[in-house]
Design an enzyme around this catalytic site. Sequence first.
Site, PDB file in Angstrom:
ATOM      1  N   VAL A 170       0.849  -1.201   0.000  1.00 31.75           N
ATOM      2  CA  VAL A 170       0.000   0.000   0.000  1.00 31.75           C
ATOM      3  C   VAL A 170       0.883   1.250   0.000  1.00 31.75           C
ATOM      4  CG1 VAL A 170      -1.777   1.288   1.252  1.00 31.75           C
ATOM      5  CG2 VAL A 170      -1.872  -1.213   1.187  1.00 31.75           C
ATOM      6  N   CYS A 171       1.927   1.217   0.830  1.00 30.01           N
ATOM      7  CA  CYS A 171       2.852   2.364   0.900  1.00 30.01           C
ATOM      8  C   CYS A 171       3.484   2.630  -0.456  1.00 30.01           C
ATOM      9  CB  CYS A 171       3.950   2.098   1.931  1.00 30.01           C
ATOM     10  SG  CYS A 171       3.328   1.800   3.583  1.00 30.01           S
ATOM     11  N   THR A 172       3.794   1.584  -1.191  1.00 34.19           N
ATOM     12  CA  THR A 172       4.402   1.759  -2.517  1.00 34.19           C
ATOM     13  C   THR A 172       3.465   2.565  -3.412  1.00 34.19           C
ATOM     14  OG1 THR A 172       5.613  -0.304  -2.240  1.00 34.19           O
ATOM     15  CG2 THR A 172       5.338   0.498  -4.499  1.00 34.19           C
TER      16      THR A 172
ATOM     17  N   MET B 102       3.340   6.311  -2.138  1.00 28.55           N
ATOM     18  CA  MET B 102       4.539   7.084  -2.506  1.00 28.55           C
ATOM     19  C   MET B 102       4.497   7.410  -3.990  1.00 28.55           C
ATOM     20  SD  MET B 102       6.526   7.858  -0.141  1.00 28.55           S
ATOM     21  CE  MET B 102       6.138   7.670   1.553  1.00 28.55           C
TER      22      MET B 102
END
Length: 210
Positions: free
Chosen positions: A44-46, A49
């Site tokens: 999810v963070c990918t 960002m």
Amino acid sequence: MALRIGDTAPDFSIDTTNGPIKLHEWANGSWVFFFSHPADYTPVCTTEMGRTSQLAPEFAQRNVKPLGLSTDTVEQHKGWIQDVNETQNTVLEFPIVADKELKIAQLYDMIHPNESVTATVRSVFIIDPNMKIRLMMTYPMTVGRNFDEILRVIDALQTTDKQEVACPADWRPGNPVIIRPTVSDEDAKKKFPQGWTTLKPYLRITELDK
Ligand code: BEZ
């Protein structure tokens, strides 16, 4: 002490992927979109960002600098950024804070122990050029943020800074706004010569220049 809307964003010095920064100096008259994510090399963070990087022109147009944070090292961030660029079709240029010792995460209350005691949740702080916190949002680890909402709320804050208006539910730039109840009808005549529609004495709708 919990941070509140209107508080001065606590200043800090820390290493980032773009070198060391001191928050207030680095902001240098810009707004700041300061956001934490749980960890590098997570899915999810990918996407978050990548989305922040893709929206770089939208943030720049609004005089906003993005600043990411997680409790990983600069080396880990830099390795992961290559994956972000590759999978999200972007070139990530904004700095990501390396908060391995949780110093900033604790200062900004980004650790929510029911989620994790070592990783940050998805916190958002919108900080204005006077370094005041203007908005806070917190998302759990498993839910990515809505970046349309982040841009929308920045637009709303910048609009309500320019005129004595408030933005109604689901407002978007160009939509009618509300004349603040603290403005008398007499003052409103001077401030909103374009006129307004009174639905209730406390609910007056006007159009701003588009
Ligand atoms: C993610 O970014 O995909 C993620 C990170 C921590 C927990 C769950 C999901």
